[in-house]
Design an enzyme around this catalytic site. Structure first.
Site, PDB file in Angstrom:
ATOM      1  N   CYS A 134       5.596  32.348 -83.118  1.00  0.00           N
ATOM      2  CA  CYS A 134       6.664  32.390 -84.105  1.00  0.00           C
ATOM      3  C   CYS A 134       7.903  33.077 -83.525  1.00  0.00           C
ATOM      4  O   CYS A 134       9.030  32.570 -83.642  1.00  0.00           O
ATOM      5  CB  CYS A 134       6.197  33.111 -85.366  1.00  0.00           C
ATOM      6  SG  CYS A 134       7.360  33.025 -86.749  1.00  0.00           S
ATOM      7  N   CYS A 135       7.702  34.216 -82.889  1.00  0.00           N
ATOM      8  CA  CYS A 135       8.815  34.920 -82.257  1.00  0.00           C
ATOM      9  C   CYS A 135       9.400  34.116 -81.101  1.00  0.00           C
ATOM     10  O   CYS A 135      10.617  34.128 -80.876  1.00  0.00           O
ATOM     11  CB  CYS A 135       8.351  36.287 -81.750  1.00  0.00           C
ATOM     12  SG  CYS A 135       8.051  37.512 -83.040  1.00  0.00           S
ATOM     13  N   CYS A 215      12.058  40.625 -89.155  1.00  0.00           N
ATOM     14  CA  CYS A 215      11.836  39.559 -90.125  1.00  0.00           C
ATOM     15  C   CYS A 215      11.008  40.087 -91.300  1.00  0.00           C
ATOM     16  O   CYS A 215      10.110  40.924 -91.131  1.00  0.00           O
ATOM     17  CB  CYS A 215      11.125  38.383 -89.463  1.00  0.00           C
ATOM     18  SG  CYS A 215      12.153  37.496 -88.267  1.00  0.00           S
ATOM     19  N   CYS A 218       7.029  40.273 -91.351  1.00  0.00           N
ATOM     20  CA  CYS A 218       6.381  41.092 -90.311  1.00  0.00           C
ATOM     21  C   CYS A 218       6.929  42.512 -90.255  1.00  0.00           C
ATOM     22  O   CYS A 218       6.812  43.185 -89.224  1.00  0.00           O
ATOM     23  CB  CYS A 218       6.529  40.419 -88.948  1.00  0.00           C
ATOM     24  SG  CYS A 218       5.811  38.761 -88.868  1.00  0.00           S
ATOM     25  N   CYS A 241       8.936  41.551 -79.962  1.00  0.00           N
ATOM     26  CA  CYS A 241       9.041  40.138 -80.308  1.00  0.00           C
ATOM     27  C   CYS A 241       8.993  39.249 -79.073  1.00  0.00           C
ATOM     28  O   CYS A 241       8.629  38.075 -79.171  1.00  0.00           O
ATOM     29  CB  CYS A 241      10.334  39.876 -81.081  1.00  0.00           C
ATOM     30  SG  CYS A 241      11.848  40.149 -80.138  1.00  0.00           S
TER      31      CYS A 241
END
Length: 245
Positions: A134-135, A215, A218, A241
């Site tokens: 995702c990062c 974000c 998280c 990240c």
């Protein structure tokens, strides 16, 4: 990297190799060992990498201070904001507040590749199952694309933020670029004092227990006494990240 712009009292022409660039970073750290953030920014922007440096800001809990120092030195430096699509609304509001206060000339919202998101995260829940990917999709890859024109970039990291950052240098070499960390030596007390001295607005979530803000899915509140970044990816072994290694 446009190495010809480096000051001759640092090095005449470093090798275009990782070892050569590491040597440049070491010499820069020696030269600026006792320099203020403004002095570091002034040299990096106008002497070392003129026209080829950007500042990357998360507009998080402590971002206003580095942006304040940048505004004192040069408001035309590009500011890159990784708009992941997962930020707190308060972060986007804070970004707009600071943009209005400092009147920067070149602010860029860096967004993920839509095709990559559609392929790997069509439901927007990738953070639950694979936060690293995702990062990678929302931060690492977009930033690498955005940094293409630049030889150096400025970050707001500090040594006190976590054990992983305890030895953070002011200048470091990574992935073909010099990273500049003007606030590396600042402590939490230094940050607090500077916010009061310069009357800087704080992130709306800071006084609600969010000491490091990324974000929304998280990021959690931080307990007193914990590292400032303890609320990032809490419950996992993830601490960064990926844009900082």
């Amino acid at each position: 990297m446009q190495i010809d712009t480096l000051s001759p009292d640092i090095v005449a022409r470093p090798q275009e190799t990782p070892a050569g660039q590491d040597a440049v970073a070491r010499q820069l750290n020696e030269r600026f060992a006792d320099a203020s953030p403004q002095e570091i920014l002034e040299a990096a922007i106008h002497e070392l990498f003129p026209g080829h440096i950007a500042l990357v800001s998360s507009f998080g809990a402590e971002s206003a201070l580095l942006l304040h120092f940048l505004a004192e030195v040069d408001r035309s430096v590009p500011i890159l904001f990784l708009d992941t699509g997962k930020h707190f609304d308060e972060t986007l509001m804070y970004r707009d507040i600071l943009a209005g206060r400092f009147n920067f000339q070149d602010m860029r919202a860096i967004e993920p590749d839509l095709a990559a998101i559609a392929q790997h995260d069509p439901h927007g829940k990738l953070w639950e199952t694979n936060p690293d990917l995702c990062c990678q999709l929302r931060k690492v890859d977009p930033l690498q694309r955005a940094l293409g024109p630049f030889d150096a970039w400025i970050t707001g990291r500090k040594r006190y933020q976590s054990r992983a950052r305890a030895a953070l240098p002011t200048f470091e070499y990574l992935d073909g670029r010099i990273k500049v960390n003007p606030l590396a030596r600042f402590t939490a007390a230094d940050i607090e004092a500077a916010f009061k001295q310069f009357k800087l607005p704080q992130h709306p979530l800071y006084y609600d227990g969010f000491k490091s803000i990324g974000c929304k899915p998280c990021t959690l509140r931080v307990a007193d006494g914990d590292d400032a970044r303890a609320g990032r990816w809490a419950g996992t072994d993830k601490t960064e990240c990926g844009i900082h290694r």
